[in-house]
Design a protein around this motif. Structure first.
Motif, PDB file in Angstrom:
ATOM      1  N   ASP A   1      40.538  46.880  37.044  1.00  0.00           N
ATOM      2  CA  ASP A   1      39.865  48.086  36.589  1.00  0.00           C
ATOM      3  C   ASP A   1      40.443  48.573  35.265  1.00  0.00           C
ATOM      4  OD1 ASP A   1      39.261  49.542  39.869  1.00  0.00           O
ATOM      5  OD2 ASP A   1      38.120  48.116  38.671  1.00  0.00           O
ATOM      6  N   ARG A   2      41.744  48.388  35.098  1.00  0.00           N
ATOM      7  CA  ARG A   2      42.384  48.812  33.855  1.00  0.00           C
ATOM      8  C   ARG A   2      41.829  48.031  32.668  1.00  0.00           C
ATOM      9  NH1 ARG A   2      48.843  48.506  32.406  1.00  0.00           N
ATOM     10  NH2 ARG A   2      48.768  49.851  30.585  1.00  0.00           N
ATOM     11  N   LYS A   3      41.683  46.728  32.830  1.00  0.00           N
ATOM     12  CA  LYS A   3      41.122  45.925  31.750  1.00  0.00           C
ATOM     13  C   LYS A   3      39.670  46.316  31.472  1.00  0.00           C
ATOM     14  CE  LYS A   3      44.110  41.875  31.990  1.00  0.00           C
ATOM     15  NZ  LYS A   3      44.201  40.421  32.208  1.00  0.00           N
ATOM     16  N   LYS A   4      38.947  46.642  32.515  1.00  0.00           N
ATOM     17  CA  LYS A   4      37.558  47.090  32.354  1.00  0.00           C
ATOM     18  C   LYS A   4      37.509  48.380  31.542  1.00  0.00           C
ATOM     19  CE  LYS A   4      33.421  47.946  35.125  1.00  0.00           C
ATOM     20  NZ  LYS A   4      32.882  48.067  36.500  1.00  0.00           N
ATOM     21  N   ASP A   5      38.410  49.306  31.838  1.00  0.00           N
ATOM     22  CA  ASP A   5      38.479  50.567  31.099  1.00  0.00           C
ATOM     23  C   ASP A   5      38.881  50.326  29.646  1.00  0.00           C
ATOM     24  OD1 ASP A   5      37.773  51.939  33.391  1.00  0.00           O
ATOM     25  OD2 ASP A   5      39.832  52.533  33.885  1.00  0.00           O
ATOM     26  N   GLN A   6      39.827  49.421  29.449  1.00  0.00           N
ATOM     27  CA  GLN A   6      40.253  49.101  28.088  1.00  0.00           C
ATOM     28  C   GLN A   6      39.105  48.526  27.267  1.00  0.00           C
ATOM     29  OE1 GLN A   6      43.512  46.556  29.261  1.00  0.00           O
ATOM     30  NE2 GLN A   6      45.063  48.110  28.846  1.00  0.00           N
ATOM     31  N   LEU A   7      38.347  47.630  27.877  1.00  0.00           N
ATOM     32  CA  LEU A   7      37.206  47.036  27.181  1.00  0.00           C
ATOM     33  C   LEU A   7      36.136  48.078  26.872  1.00  0.00           C
ATOM     34  CD1 LEU A   7      36.911  43.615  29.026  1.00  0.00           C
ATOM     35  CD2 LEU A   7      37.220  43.911  26.564  1.00  0.00           C
ATOM     36  N   GLN A   8      35.954  49.034  27.768  1.00  0.00           N
ATOM     37  CA  GLN A   8      34.961  50.086  27.512  1.00  0.00           C
ATOM     38  C   GLN A   8      35.378  50.938  26.319  1.00  0.00           C
ATOM     39  OE1 GLN A   8      31.846  50.545  29.027  1.00  0.00           O
ATOM     40  NE2 GLN A   8      31.728  51.802  27.166  1.00  0.00           N
ATOM     41  N   THR A   9      36.658  51.262  26.224  1.00  0.00           N
ATOM     42  CA  THR A   9      37.147  52.026  25.073  1.00  0.00           C
ATOM     43  C   THR A   9      36.946  51.231  23.788  1.00  0.00           C
ATOM     44  OG1 THR A   9      38.808  53.132  26.441  1.00  0.00           O
ATOM     45  CG2 THR A   9      39.172  53.161  24.064  1.00  0.00           C
ATOM     46  N   ILE A  10      37.205  49.935  23.838  1.00  0.00           N
ATOM     47  CA  ILE A  10      37.015  49.077  22.666  1.00  0.00           C
ATOM     48  C   ILE A  10      35.537  49.032  22.276  1.00  0.00           C
ATOM     49  CG2 ILE A  10      37.101  46.672  21.877  1.00  0.00           C
ATOM     50  CD1 ILE A  10      39.759  46.508  23.594  1.00  0.00           C
ATOM     51  N   ARG A  11      34.660  48.916  23.264  1.00  0.00           N
ATOM     52  CA  ARG A  11      33.218  48.936  22.981  1.00  0.00           C
ATOM     53  C   ARG A  11      32.823  50.222  22.259  1.00  0.00           C
ATOM     54  NH1 ARG A  11      32.690  47.582  28.483  1.00  0.00           N
ATOM     55  NH2 ARG A  11      32.347  45.359  28.795  1.00  0.00           N
ATOM     56  N   ASP A  12      33.305  51.361  22.778  1.00  0.00           N
ATOM     57  CA  ASP A  12      32.969  52.657  22.183  1.00  0.00           C
ATOM     58  C   ASP A  12      33.480  52.741  20.745  1.00  0.00           C
ATOM     59  OD1 ASP A  12      31.850  53.336  24.612  1.00  0.00           O
ATOM     60  OD2 ASP A  12      33.571  54.536  25.284  1.00  0.00           O
ATOM     61  N   TYR A  13      34.671  52.241  20.526  1.00  0.00           N
ATOM     62  CA  TYR A  13      35.290  52.230  19.197  1.00  0.00           C
ATOM     63  C   TYR A  13      34.468  51.372  18.235  1.00  0.00           C
ATOM     64  CZ  TYR A  13      38.826  50.500  15.814  1.00  0.00           C
ATOM     65  OH  TYR A  13      39.511  50.106  14.699  1.00  0.00           O
ATOM     66  N   VAL A  14      34.069  50.197  18.679  1.00  0.00           N
ATOM     67  CA  VAL A  14      33.271  49.295  17.850  1.00  0.00           C
ATOM     68  C   VAL A  14      31.897  49.902  17.564  1.00  0.00           C
ATOM     69  CG1 VAL A  14      32.114  47.032  17.816  1.00  0.00           C
ATOM     70  CG2 VAL A  14      34.513  47.217  18.537  1.00  0.00           C
ATOM     71  N   PHE A  15      31.326  50.565  18.556  1.00  0.00           N
ATOM     72  CA  PHE A  15      30.025  51.219  18.358  1.00  0.00           C
ATOM     73  C   PHE A  15      30.114  52.255  17.243  1.00  0.00           C
ATOM     74  CE2 PHE A  15      26.879  54.525  19.144  1.00  0.00           C
ATOM     75  CZ  PHE A  15      25.719  53.774  19.261  1.00  0.00           C
ATOM     76  N   GLU A  16      31.159  53.062  17.266  1.00  0.00           N
ATOM     77  CA  GLU A  16      31.330  54.082  16.226  1.00  0.00           C
ATOM     78  C   GLU A  16      31.420  53.465  14.845  1.00  0.00           C
ATOM     79  OE1 GLU A  16      31.205  57.470  16.293  1.00  0.00           O
ATOM     80  OE2 GLU A  16      30.457  57.072  18.321  1.00  0.00           O
ATOM     81  N   LEU A  17      32.076  52.336  14.739  1.00  0.00           N
ATOM     82  CA  LEU A  17      32.259  51.683  13.440  1.00  0.00           C
ATOM     83  C   LEU A  17      31.003  50.988  12.926  1.00  0.00           C
ATOM     84  CD1 LEU A  17      35.779  50.003  13.820  1.00  0.00           C
ATOM     85  CD2 LEU A  17      35.200  51.961  12.384  1.00  0.00           C
ATOM     86  N   PHE A  18      30.237  50.372  13.817  1.00  0.00           N
ATOM     87  CA  PHE A  18      29.214  49.432  13.369  1.00  0.00           C
ATOM     88  C   PHE A  18      27.771  49.785  13.751  1.00  0.00           C
ATOM     89  CE2 PHE A  18      33.115  46.793  13.660  1.00  0.00           C
ATOM     90  CZ  PHE A  18      33.142  46.291  12.361  1.00  0.00           C
ATOM     91  N   HIS A  19      27.526  50.902  14.450  1.00  0.00           N
ATOM     92  CA  HIS A  19      26.167  51.114  14.966  1.00  0.00           C
ATOM     93  C   HIS A  19      25.134  51.341  13.858  1.00  0.00           C
ATOM     94  CE1 HIS A  19      27.481  55.320  14.570  1.00  0.00           C
ATOM     95  NE2 HIS A  19      26.206  55.648  14.555  1.00  0.00           N
ATOM     96  N   ASN A  20      25.569  51.738  12.664  1.00  0.00           N
ATOM     97  CA  ASN A  20      24.626  51.948  11.561  1.00  0.00           C
ATOM     98  C   ASN A  20      24.594  50.795  10.565  1.00  0.00           C
ATOM     99  OD1 ASN A  20      23.475  54.436  12.247  1.00  0.00           O
ATOM    100  ND2 ASN A  20      25.240  55.557  11.442  1.00  0.00           N
ATOM    101  N   ASP A  21      25.299  49.706  10.849  1.00  0.00           N
ATOM    102  CA  ASP A  21      25.357  48.583   9.921  1.00  0.00           C
ATOM    103  C   ASP A  21      23.994  47.892   9.812  1.00  0.00           C
ATOM    104  OD1 ASP A  21      27.283  46.403   8.545  1.00  0.00           O
ATOM    105  OD2 ASP A  21      25.711  45.406   9.712  1.00  0.00           O
ATOM    106  N   ALA A  22      23.590  47.588   8.578  1.00  0.00           N
ATOM    107  CA  ALA A  22      22.295  46.939   8.358  1.00  0.00           C
ATOM    108  C   ALA A  22      22.441  45.526   7.818  1.00  0.00           C
ATOM    109  CB  ALA A  22      21.462  47.776   7.382  1.00  0.00           C
ATOM    110  N   THR A  23      23.673  45.016   7.781  1.00  0.00           N
ATOM    111  CA  THR A  23      23.911  43.702   7.171  1.00  0.00           C
ATOM    112  C   THR A  23      23.829  42.547   8.165  1.00  0.00           C
ATOM    113  OG1 THR A  23      26.316  43.636   7.537  1.00  0.00           O
ATOM    114  CG2 THR A  23      25.536  44.817   5.574  1.00  0.00           C
ATOM    115  N   GLY A  24      23.605  42.851   9.439  1.00  0.00           N
ATOM    116  CA  GLY A  24      23.650  41.811  10.464  1.00  0.00           C
ATOM    117  C   GLY A  24      24.999  41.742  11.148  1.00  0.00           C
ATOM    118  N   HIS A  25      25.919  42.637  10.740  1.00  0.00           N
ATOM    119  CA  HIS A  25      27.238  42.726  11.370  1.00  0.00           C
ATOM    120  C   HIS A  25      27.317  44.034  12.158  1.00  0.00           C
ATOM    121  CE1 HIS A  25      27.752  40.003   7.941  1.00  0.00           C
ATOM    122  NE2 HIS A  25      28.680  39.401   8.676  1.00  0.00           N
ATOM    123  N   ASP A  26      26.277  44.305  12.916  1.00  0.00           N
ATOM    124  CA  ASP A  26      26.180  45.577  13.628  1.00  0.00           C
ATOM    125  C   ASP A  26      26.835  45.491  15.012  1.00  0.00           C
ATOM    126  OD1 ASP A  26      24.393  43.969  14.962  1.00  0.00           O
ATOM    127  OD2 ASP A  26      22.616  45.140  14.456  1.00  0.00           O
TER     128      ASP A  26
END
Length: 199
Positions: free
Chosen positions: A2-27
């Motif tokens: 469960d800890r690894k699952k939580d860690q991955l969810q935090t990483i997903r959220d972090y990546v979403f914040e960085l890349f959700h508006n990217d238009a170059t194909g690196h979204d």
């Protein structure tokens, strides 16, 4: 687990914040596909799926094409991984897996995890989605789709400079198999493209 699952969810959220508006194909969805593929390949190749999936989520952070301050981006990534209590040894394995992923570096990663993340990233660059990403990136760079008299600086040229080479640069048996079909699709697409271009 469960800890690894939580860690991955935090990483997903972090990546979403960085890349959700990217238009170059690196979204965000590119990162998600690469992470999912890396996990799949890791499970088939007997690698550490957590290291592979995490590295895949993070593989474009600090890329100079995408960040004005790559070093700051990498430092922030390190802060996030430390904050969510991924142990330092695992963090170093993640960084090692990311280090040589880029096609432009021309290197084969030193670890199986690195080979898997590189394969997953390259698989997302070919096939139907890979074709879409070529034109998305080209559009953001104001690049022509194609030009008879100056083909070198067009999006179509990118197929010959990079994408058609990737099939023979896969590292793992799992990726090699997947790449065959995606490569064939690109070849068929280019055949059709040039038929329509000349009609």
């Amino acid at each position: 687990m469960d800890r690894k699952k939580d860690q991955l969810q935090t990483i997903r959220d972090y990546v979403f914040e960085l890349f959700h508006n990217d238009a170059t194909g690196h979204d965000y969805y590119h990162m998600e596909r690469v992470a999912r593929m890396a996990k799949t390949i890791a499970e088939k190749e007997g690698a550490d799926s957590f290291i592979c999936e995490t590295a895949a989520w993070l593989h474009d952070i600090g890329d100079k094409k995408l960040f004005t301050n790559p070093e700051q981006a990498r430092n922030e990534m390190d802060d996030i991984l430390t904050k969510i209590e991924i142990d330092r040894n695992s963090i170093e394995l993640i960084y090692e897996a990311i280090k040589d992923v880029s096609f432009s570096k021309g290197k084969t990663p030193a670890t199986l995890a690195g080979e898997i993340v590189q394969d997953a990233d390259r698989l997302d660059a070919i096939g139907a989605i890979g074709i879409s990403r070529v034109f998305a990136y080209g559009g953001t760079k104001e690049q022509l789709i194609y030009h008879d008299e100056n083909p070198e600086n067009t999006s179509i040229q990118h197929f010959y400079d990079k994408l058609l080479k990737l099939k023979n640069l896969m590292n793992t048996p799992t990726a090699i198999k997947i790449a065959q079909e995606r490569h064939a699709f690109m070849e068929a697409y280019l055949d059709q493209f040039f038929r329509e271009w000349k009609d």
